[in-house]
Design a protein around this motif. Sequence first.
Motif, short mmCIF file in Angstrom:
data_model
loop_
_atom_site.label_atom_id
_atom_site.label_comp_id
_atom_site.label_asym_id
_atom_site.label_seq_id
_atom_site.Cartn_x
_atom_site.Cartn_y
_atom_site.Cartn_z
N ASP A 522 0.84 -1.18 0.00
CA ASP A 522 0.00 0.00 0.00
C ASP A 522 0.88 1.24 0.00
N ALA A 523 0.62 2.14 -0.93
CA ALA A 523 1.45 3.35 -1.04
C ALA A 523 1.31 4.25 0.17
N GLY A 524 0.21 4.10 0.94
CA GLY A 524 0.02 4.95 2.09
C GLY A 524 0.81 4.52 3.31
N GLU A 525 1.43 3.34 3.26
CA GLU A 525 2.19 2.86 4.40
C GLU A 525 3.47 3.68 4.55
N GLY A 526 3.77 4.08 5.79
CA GLY A 526 4.96 4.86 6.06
C GLY A 526 5.74 4.28 7.21
N ASP A 527 7.06 4.20 7.06
CA ASP A 527 7.93 3.70 8.11
C ASP A 527 8.75 4.86 8.64
N ILE A 528 9.33 4.70 9.81
CA ILE A 528 10.15 5.72 10.44
C ILE A 528 11.44 5.10 10.94
N VAL A 529 12.44 5.92 11.17
CA VAL A 529 13.70 5.47 11.76
C VAL A 529 13.66 5.83 13.24
N GLN A 530 13.57 4.80 14.08
CA GLN A 530 13.50 5.03 15.52
C GLN A 530 14.87 5.30 16.13
N LYS A 531 15.91 4.68 15.57
CA LYS A 531 17.23 4.82 16.17
C LYS A 531 18.30 4.77 15.08
N ILE A 532 19.30 5.64 15.22
CA ILE A 532 20.44 5.70 14.32
C ILE A 532 21.69 5.29 15.09
N ARG A 594 2.54 -8.46 4.60
CA ARG A 594 2.68 -7.02 4.78
C ARG A 594 1.36 -6.30 4.59
N GLU A 595 0.58 -6.71 3.61
CA GLU A 595 -0.72 -6.09 3.38
C GLU A 595 -1.65 -6.32 4.56
N TYR A 596 -1.60 -7.50 5.15
CA TYR A 596 -2.42 -7.78 6.33
C TYR A 596 -2.00 -6.89 7.49
N GLY A 597 -0.69 -6.67 7.65
CA GLY A 597 -0.22 -5.79 8.71
C GLY A 597 -0.72 -4.37 8.54
N VAL A 598 -0.73 -3.90 7.28
CA VAL A 598 -1.22 -2.54 7.01
C VAL A 598 -2.70 -2.44 7.37
N ARG A 599 -3.49 -3.41 6.97
CA ARG A 599 -4.92 -3.38 7.26
C ARG A 599 -5.18 -3.43 8.77
N MET A 600 -4.44 -4.25 9.50
CA MET A 600 -4.61 -4.32 10.94
C MET A 600 -4.25 -3.00 11.61
N GLU A 602 -4.47 0.00 10.27
CA GLU A 602 -5.56 0.95 10.00
C GLU A 602 -6.77 0.67 10.88
N ALA A 603 -7.08 -0.61 11.10
CA ALA A 603 -8.22 -0.95 11.94
C ALA A 603 -8.00 -0.52 13.39
N LEU A 604 -6.79 -0.73 13.91
CA LEU A 604 -6.49 -0.33 15.27
C LEU A 604 -6.51 1.18 15.43
N GLU A 605 -5.98 1.91 14.43
CA GLU A 605 -6.02 3.36 14.49
C GLU A 605 -7.46 3.88 14.47
N MET A 606 -8.32 3.27 13.66
CA MET A 606 -9.72 3.67 13.62
C MET A 606 -10.40 3.38 14.96
N GLN A 607 -10.08 2.25 15.55
CA GLN A 607 -10.67 1.92 16.85
C GLN A 607 -10.22 2.91 17.91
N ALA A 608 -8.95 3.32 17.87
CA ALA A 608 -8.46 4.29 18.85
C ALA A 608 -9.16 5.64 18.68
N ARG A 609 -9.39 6.04 17.44
CA ARG A 609 -10.10 7.31 17.22
C ARG A 609 -11.53 7.24 17.74
N GLU A 610 -12.18 6.11 17.53
CA GLU A 610 -13.54 5.96 18.03
C GLU A 610 -13.57 5.98 19.56
N MET A 611 -12.59 5.36 20.20
CA MET A 611 -12.54 5.37 21.66
C MET A 611 -12.33 6.78 22.19
#
Length: 619
Positions: A522-532, A594-600, A602-611
């Motif tokens: 998914d093109a919307g997936e973004g990763d970050i660098v936590q530690k260098i 990887r696609e399943y991880g992206v969907r999960m 998004e689902a958790l983020e949506m649940q957090a927003r609803e909470m």
Amino acid sequence: MHHLPDELVLHIICYLEPEELVNLQHVSRQFLRLSRDNKLWRNLCFEHSAAERRRRRLLPTTADVDPRLAELIRAANEVASAFPLSVHDPTAPSADVQVQRNVGRKRAALLANWDPSYPGEKVNFYQEFIQRHAPHELRWFQEARHGLREEGLRHEATGAGILYGEGGLAEKLVAPLEDGSVCVWDASAREGRLGCVVARSAVGLLPGKGSDLDMDTRLRQSRAAMTETGAVECVSVDSRAGKAFFAVQNIMNEVDLNTLQVVSRAPYPFPITALSEARHPTPLTVGTNWTLHLHDTRKPPSIPASASPPSSRCELIAGAPSSVPFSRLKTGDVGAHVSLAQPGALSIAHLPTAREWDANGDIWVAGRFTSLLNFDRRFFPRLRGTVHSGARLSCLSALPFPFVSRSSSSSSPVNTGYTLAAAGEYKGKGSLELYGLSPDPEKGVNSSDSRTTRNSSACYQNRQTASASKLLSVAPHGTRLVFSDGDGGVKWVERDACAPVRALNINTDIEKADTARGESIDAGEGDIVQKILPTVEASLHAARPEVPLGQDNLVLWTGDGRLGLLGFGQPAEEEWKDAVEEWGEETVERGREREYGVRMREALEMQAREMRWLRGYGL
């Protein structure tokens, strides 16, 4: 040309472009030596620097601008360079010679003003030019797996640390995995196995889930323990003793890297959020949500290595750490502890103990609170002083060179001292801060008599906006500083923390790598660098600056649990061909995973927003 003096040949080849100089090195040993002349590449680094390019771009063309504005720009340029190009009498016979002399003086002044090296520091500017301008190459370390390759099991890293050799160069990369095991990769490339897994411990080693449990239970309980706290500074490697320290919840595990067995376990009253560097025999500084401790590795272990970690937990009510009976819980700390008024110690920096006492404390602590805490190890747990930042800091890094502010009016250069670099967030923006730790108490940013950054003699740079998003990590890299932000960006700046050098985004490299493997992400997936993690110890640049070419790289630990090596220039393919896995038939399965991880996610983020939305209505 081999009959010409070296000085004349060097003067001729200085007119070549960098690409031509690189090709010239293959002609002969003489041209190899001359083409890597340090002064030559120092001039090239200056000419291609962002500051010089900006100055040339802003040079006025008097025909296109207002005459009054052109005169003003010309006057400002002459004041800045301190060497005007004009002569008093243009008709004099020596006028042309004087103009050329003034041009040379102006260039020398601009070069001296840009030079990022400190007095007495030796810099390989050929390697500097490569790291500043050559194409970058991000290679991912081999993924650790358990079971058969057909099962496709892979695990994410929950931290990272580097085991340095005697020469100060990286030899092994050590990381805890989400299944509770410890994995070791080759980071030296001496045997052509750079990036390969060389050792792996048993599943559940760190959380203490032994063979008395079945594999599914061990994996499930280990994942829950390894991912609960989410601390970034949870790994510390002692290169001298060959040991590593891993924080899992409120337990710090000491692991022998030769046997990959737990030597001791030290419990703490709250979840561990930060570990300092480990350098025998200096005690570690351990930070929890509400306390700070000193841990002496020479002290007998509080819990035998074979025993399971205690499952008891401490919970604070109304944020009152003093109400917790610490005496009831044995810890691995030395002496008393420090109770924090606010939670969240996220990074701990140690100044070298080999330096002479210079009126600066040995321990600096930063986190979610808005001030840096300073301690002297000799008088721990007494607080030596604080420095107000105002930002929420994520990472601290100590540089073995002094910091001189751009606005400093001091005529004498500072030759001793250290610089404390801090990265974090201030009002939603990425904040990069520098504090000069001078041996002179009158110029320090911190002292025991409550003076802080309001000291007019102190050299510091507070809340410098460096990114549109929060900064996550900062580290020294050559004569530059490198930091990462919440958008997946990795950026380099000069030591003034202002002048940009180069930048990249790891998501672009991940997308290229996944596309090469045939994965659909998914093109919307973004990763970050936590530690260098630099592959060269920071002290090596000051002690022994001769770093082999191509060895001064960066290890990146991303938010998705990946580990990669960021290098510059074209690496030798044979060094990596054993570290790149055979994807083949696994490609489709990995793409689905990887696609399943992206969907999960998004689902958790949506649940957090609803909470959060429901909480606003009192539900």
